[in-house]
Design a protein around this motif. Structure first.
Motif, short mmCIF file in Angstrom:
data_model
loop_
_atom_site.label_atom_id
_atom_site.label_comp_id
_atom_site.label_asym_id
_atom_site.label_seq_id
_atom_site.Cartn_x
_atom_site.Cartn_y
_atom_site.Cartn_z
N GLY A 91 40.60 44.26 43.67
CA GLY A 91 40.23 45.54 43.12
C GLY A 91 39.13 45.36 42.10
O GLY A 91 39.09 44.35 41.39
N VAL A 92 38.20 46.30 42.04
CA VAL A 92 37.08 46.19 41.12
C VAL A 92 37.39 46.99 39.85
O VAL A 92 37.77 48.16 39.92
N CYS A 93 37.24 46.31 38.72
CA CYS A 93 37.52 46.92 37.42
C CYS A 93 36.32 46.76 36.50
O CYS A 93 35.52 45.85 36.67
N VAL A 94 36.21 47.65 35.53
CA VAL A 94 35.28 47.48 34.43
C VAL A 94 36.13 47.29 33.18
O VAL A 94 36.99 48.12 32.86
N VAL A 95 35.90 46.18 32.50
CA VAL A 95 36.63 45.84 31.29
C VAL A 95 35.73 46.15 30.10
O VAL A 95 34.54 45.80 30.12
N THR A 96 36.27 46.84 29.09
CA THR A 96 35.46 47.30 27.96
C THR A 96 36.08 46.89 26.63
O THR A 96 37.30 46.73 26.52
N ALA A 97 35.23 46.76 25.63
CA ALA A 97 35.66 46.51 24.25
C ALA A 97 34.52 46.90 23.34
O ALA A 97 33.38 47.11 23.79
N LEU A 98 34.81 46.98 22.06
CA LEU A 98 33.78 47.23 21.05
C LEU A 98 33.57 45.93 20.28
O LEU A 98 34.53 45.25 19.93
N LEU A 124 38.13 50.93 44.92
CA LEU A 124 36.98 50.12 45.30
C LEU A 124 37.46 48.67 45.32
O LEU A 124 38.11 48.22 44.38
N VAL A 125 37.16 47.96 46.39
CA VAL A 125 37.54 46.55 46.48
C VAL A 125 36.30 45.71 46.74
O VAL A 125 35.28 46.20 47.22
N TYR A 126 36.42 44.44 46.40
CA TYR A 126 35.35 43.48 46.64
C TYR A 126 35.92 42.42 47.58
O TYR A 126 36.93 41.79 47.29
N HIS A 127 35.28 42.29 48.74
CA HIS A 127 35.76 41.35 49.76
C HIS A 127 34.57 40.87 50.56
O HIS A 127 33.69 41.65 50.93
N GLY A 128 34.53 39.58 50.86
CA GLY A 128 33.43 39.04 51.64
C GLY A 128 32.09 39.20 50.96
O GLY A 128 31.07 39.41 51.62
N ARG A 129 32.11 39.15 49.64
CA ARG A 129 30.91 39.26 48.80
C ARG A 129 30.24 40.63 48.87
O ARG A 129 29.04 40.76 48.66
N CYS A 130 31.02 41.68 49.17
CA CYS A 130 30.46 43.04 49.12
C CYS A 130 31.56 44.05 48.77
O CYS A 130 32.75 43.79 48.95
N TYR A 131 31.12 45.20 48.26
CA TYR A 131 32.04 46.28 47.92
C TYR A 131 32.51 46.95 49.20
O TYR A 131 31.73 47.16 50.14
N GLN A 132 33.79 47.31 49.23
CA GLN A 132 34.37 47.95 50.40
C GLN A 132 35.42 48.96 49.99
O GLN A 132 35.90 48.96 48.86
#
Length: 160
Positions: free
Chosen positions: A19-26, A147-155
Motif C-alpha cells: 500500500g502506498v502511504c505519505v508519512v508526514t511530520a513537522l 493505491l498499491v505499488y507492485h512491479g515497480r509501478c503504481y496499480q
C-alpha cells in the motif's frame, strides 16, 4: 553482498505489493516534511503500534528520527500524482496539496483512505534504513480503493 544478490533481492521485493502511504511530520521550525512509503505495517493492537521504514539517505530522515508525532496517510487509487510528488526528491511536497492539521498535530490529507496519527515511540537502526515505531493516537478511514505499488509501478487492486 554481491551486486547480483542485491539485484535479485530488489527483483524479489518488487513482487511484493505494498500500500502506498505519505508519512508526514513537522520539523523543529514547524515546516511540514513528508515522504512516500510502502513499508508500513501494524505491529501491535494493545497498544496500537505501527512501523514505517525510511531510508537514512532521505533529506528528512533526521526530522522523522527525532519527531514527537507523525501522520500516516494511506493513499487512494486516485492519488497517484500525490504519491509521485512525495517520492520526488526536492519537490515542493505541500504546496497546494490539501493537507490539513489532525487533532494531534500531524498533517493528514482529506482524500486519503486512512489518516493515522502517531506518537513516535522509537527509531530503530536497520542497515541503510530507520524503523519508525509509532503509537497510534487517532485513526480515521473513508471508503475507496487503495493505491498499491507492485512491479515497480503504481496499480489499483482488482477483485479476484
Amino acid at each position: 553482498m554481491t551486486a547480483a544478490l542485491l539485484d535479485e533481492f530488489k527483483d524479489a521485493m518488487a513482487t511484493l505489493a505494498g500500500g502506498v502511504c505519505v508519512v508526514t511530520a513537522l520539523d523543529a521550525d514547524g515546516t511540514p516534511r513528508g515522504y512516500a512509503a510502502t513499508s508500513v505495517t501494524s505491529v501491535s493492537m494493545r497498544p496500537p503500534l505501527l512501523l514505517v521504514c525510511q531510508a537514512k539517505s532521505s533529506s528528512s530522515y533526521e526530522v522523522f528520527a527525532r519527531c514527537s508525532r507523525f501522520g500516516v496517510n494511506v493513499l487512494a487509487a486516485e492519488q497517484v500524482e500525490l504519491a509521485a510528488l512525495f517520492a520526488t526528491p526536492g519537490a515542493d511536497r505541500f504546496g497546494g496539496t490539501g493537507f490539513e492539521p489532525g487533532e494531534h498535530g500531524t498533517l493528514l490529507h482529506p482524500g486519503a483512505l486512512a489518516g493515522i496519527e502517531c506518537r513516535r515511540r522509537d527509531t530503530v537502526d536497520a542497515g541503510d534504513h530507520g524503523l519508525l515505531l509509532g503509537e497510534v493516537c487517532a485513526a480515521r478511514t473513508c471508503p475507496g480503493d487503495p493505491l498499491v505499488y507492485h512491479g515497480r509501478c503504481y496499480q489499483r487492486v482488482r477483485p479476484v
